[in-house]
Design a protein around this motif. Sequence first.
Motif, PDB file in Angstrom:
ATOM      1  N   CYS A  48       0.858  -1.178   0.000  1.00  0.00           N
ATOM      2  CA  CYS A  48       0.000   0.000   0.000  1.00  0.00           C
ATOM      3  C   CYS A  48       0.908   1.247   0.000  1.00  0.00           C
ATOM      4  CB  CYS A  48      -0.887  -0.031   1.242  1.00  0.00           C
ATOM      5  SG  CYS A  48      -2.367   0.943   1.048  1.00  0.00           S
ATOM      6  N   HIS A  49       0.564   2.248  -0.829  1.00  0.00           N
ATOM      7  CA  HIS A  49       1.429   3.421  -0.957  1.00  0.00           C
ATOM      8  C   HIS A  49       0.648   4.615  -1.494  1.00  0.00           C
ATOM      9  CE1 HIS A  49       1.413   1.568  -4.927  1.00  0.00           C
ATOM     10  NE2 HIS A  49       1.668   2.775  -5.412  1.00  0.00           N
ATOM     11  N   SER A  50       1.285   5.778  -1.470  1.00  0.00           N
ATOM     12  CA  SER A  50       0.686   6.982  -2.059  1.00  0.00           C
ATOM     13  C   SER A  50       1.783   7.755  -2.784  1.00  0.00           C
ATOM     14  CB  SER A  50       0.051   7.855  -0.975  1.00  0.00           C
ATOM     15  OG  SER A  50       1.041   8.382  -0.118  1.00  0.00           O
ATOM     16  N   GLN A  67      -6.694  -1.018  -5.939  1.00  0.00           N
ATOM     17  CA  GLN A  67      -7.632  -0.696  -4.862  1.00  0.00           C
ATOM     18  C   GLN A  67      -7.147   0.548  -4.133  1.00  0.00           C
ATOM     19  OE1 GLN A  67      -7.742  -3.370  -1.452  1.00  0.00           O
ATOM     20  NE2 GLN A  67      -9.920  -2.977  -1.128  1.00  0.00           N
ATOM     21  N   SER A  68      -8.059   1.503  -3.962  1.00  0.00           N
ATOM     22  CA  SER A  68      -7.776   2.624  -3.081  1.00  0.00           C
ATOM     23  C   SER A  68      -8.165   2.209  -1.672  1.00  0.00           C
ATOM     24  CB  SER A  68      -8.596   3.851  -3.487  1.00  0.00           C
ATOM     25  OG  SER A  68      -8.050   4.402  -4.660  1.00  0.00           O
ATOM     26  N   ARG A  69      -7.459   2.744  -0.688  1.00  0.00           N
ATOM     27  CA  ARG A  69      -7.718   2.351   0.706  1.00  0.00           C
ATOM     28  C   ARG A  69      -9.192   2.569   1.034  1.00  0.00           C
ATOM     29  NH1 ARG A  69      -3.783   4.775   5.099  1.00  0.00           N
ATOM     30  NH2 ARG A  69      -2.502   2.947   4.634  1.00  0.00           N
ATOM     31  N   TRP A  89      -3.948   6.762  -0.786  1.00  0.00           N
ATOM     32  CA  TRP A  89      -3.306   5.476  -0.522  1.00  0.00           C
ATOM     33  C   TRP A  89      -3.968   4.401  -1.365  1.00  0.00           C
ATOM     34  CZ3 TRP A  89       0.960   4.384   2.453  1.00  0.00           C
ATOM     35  CH2 TRP A  89       1.504   5.498   3.120  1.00  0.00           C
ATOM     36  N   HIS A  90      -3.151   3.532  -1.962  1.00  0.00           N
ATOM     37  CA  HIS A  90      -3.665   2.509  -2.878  1.00  0.00           C
ATOM     38  C   HIS A  90      -2.612   1.431  -3.086  1.00  0.00           C
ATOM     39  CE1 HIS A  90      -1.208   5.137  -5.383  1.00  0.00           C
ATOM     40  NE2 HIS A  90      -1.055   4.103  -6.205  1.00  0.00           N
ATOM     41  N   TRP A  91      -3.018   0.357  -3.734  1.00  0.00           N
ATOM     42  CA  TRP A  91      -2.043  -0.634  -4.219  1.00  0.00           C
ATOM     43  C   TRP A  91      -2.468  -1.053  -5.616  1.00  0.00           C
ATOM     44  CZ3 TRP A  91      -3.902  -5.473  -5.514  1.00  0.00           C
ATOM     45  CH2 TRP A  91      -5.118  -5.860  -4.932  1.00  0.00           C
ATOM     46  N   TRP A 119       5.336   4.662   1.525  1.00  0.00           N
ATOM     47  CA  TRP A 119       5.012   3.235   1.493  1.00  0.00           C
ATOM     48  C   TRP A 119       4.526   2.784   2.845  1.00  0.00           C
ATOM     49  CZ3 TRP A 119       5.171   0.470  -3.017  1.00  0.00           C
ATOM     50  CH2 TRP A 119       5.727   1.142  -4.114  1.00  0.00           C
ATOM     51  N   VAL A 123      -0.274  -5.640   1.420  1.00  0.00           N
ATOM     52  CA  VAL A 123      -1.667  -5.939   1.080  1.00  0.00           C
ATOM     53  C   VAL A 123      -1.977  -7.336   1.617  1.00  0.00           C
ATOM     54  CG1 VAL A 123      -3.253  -6.309  -0.852  1.00  0.00           C
ATOM     55  CG2 VAL A 123      -1.549  -4.482  -0.954  1.00  0.00           C
ATOM     56  N   GLU A 127      -7.404  -9.246   0.745  1.00  0.00           N
ATOM     57  CA  GLU A 127      -7.632  -8.139  -0.195  1.00  0.00           C
ATOM     58  C   GLU A 127      -7.162  -8.537  -1.594  1.00  0.00           C
ATOM     59  OE1 GLU A 127      -6.882  -4.047   2.247  1.00  0.00           O
ATOM     60  OE2 GLU A 127      -5.197  -5.421   2.118  1.00  0.00           O
TER      61      GLU A 127
END
Length: 131
Positions: A48-50, A67-69, A89-91, A119, A123, A127
């Motif tokens: 998961c990161h932005s 996927q967005s948080r 935030w997403h992955w 970071w 995940v 998920e």
Amino acid sequence: MELQPKGPSTKGPADLFTGDVRFDVVANGQEPSRLRVNLFAQGACTMCHSHAVGQRLHVTEGRGLVQSRGGEVVELRPGDTVHTPPGEWHWHGAAPENFMAHLAMGESPGAGGGPESEWGDLVTDEEYRSR
Ligand code: MN
């Protein structure tokens, strides 16, 4: 003009990606350019990161997930483009039984603008395999 011949791909570091990920740097602009373009081929997903200035992903091959948080897991196909706004935030990654290739396009925040990406957590398998 500068020709940048294709060199060996770089292996994605294990602290940022699960599984096997390789990437080529397509553009790493020098000021005043802040352009960042990387071509990823992966059989797994990111942590998961932005991104400070947001990011655009353009899928070229395979089947992927993003996927967005707090949001739904969304399937990606070749030709799809996803924009994640600054700080969201997403992955993203390949679907569990597929590989995926995408262009990841963004910008550095510029001098004094802090890190390009932050970071976070791995995940979860739940998920990752929910689609
Ligand atoms: Mn991203």
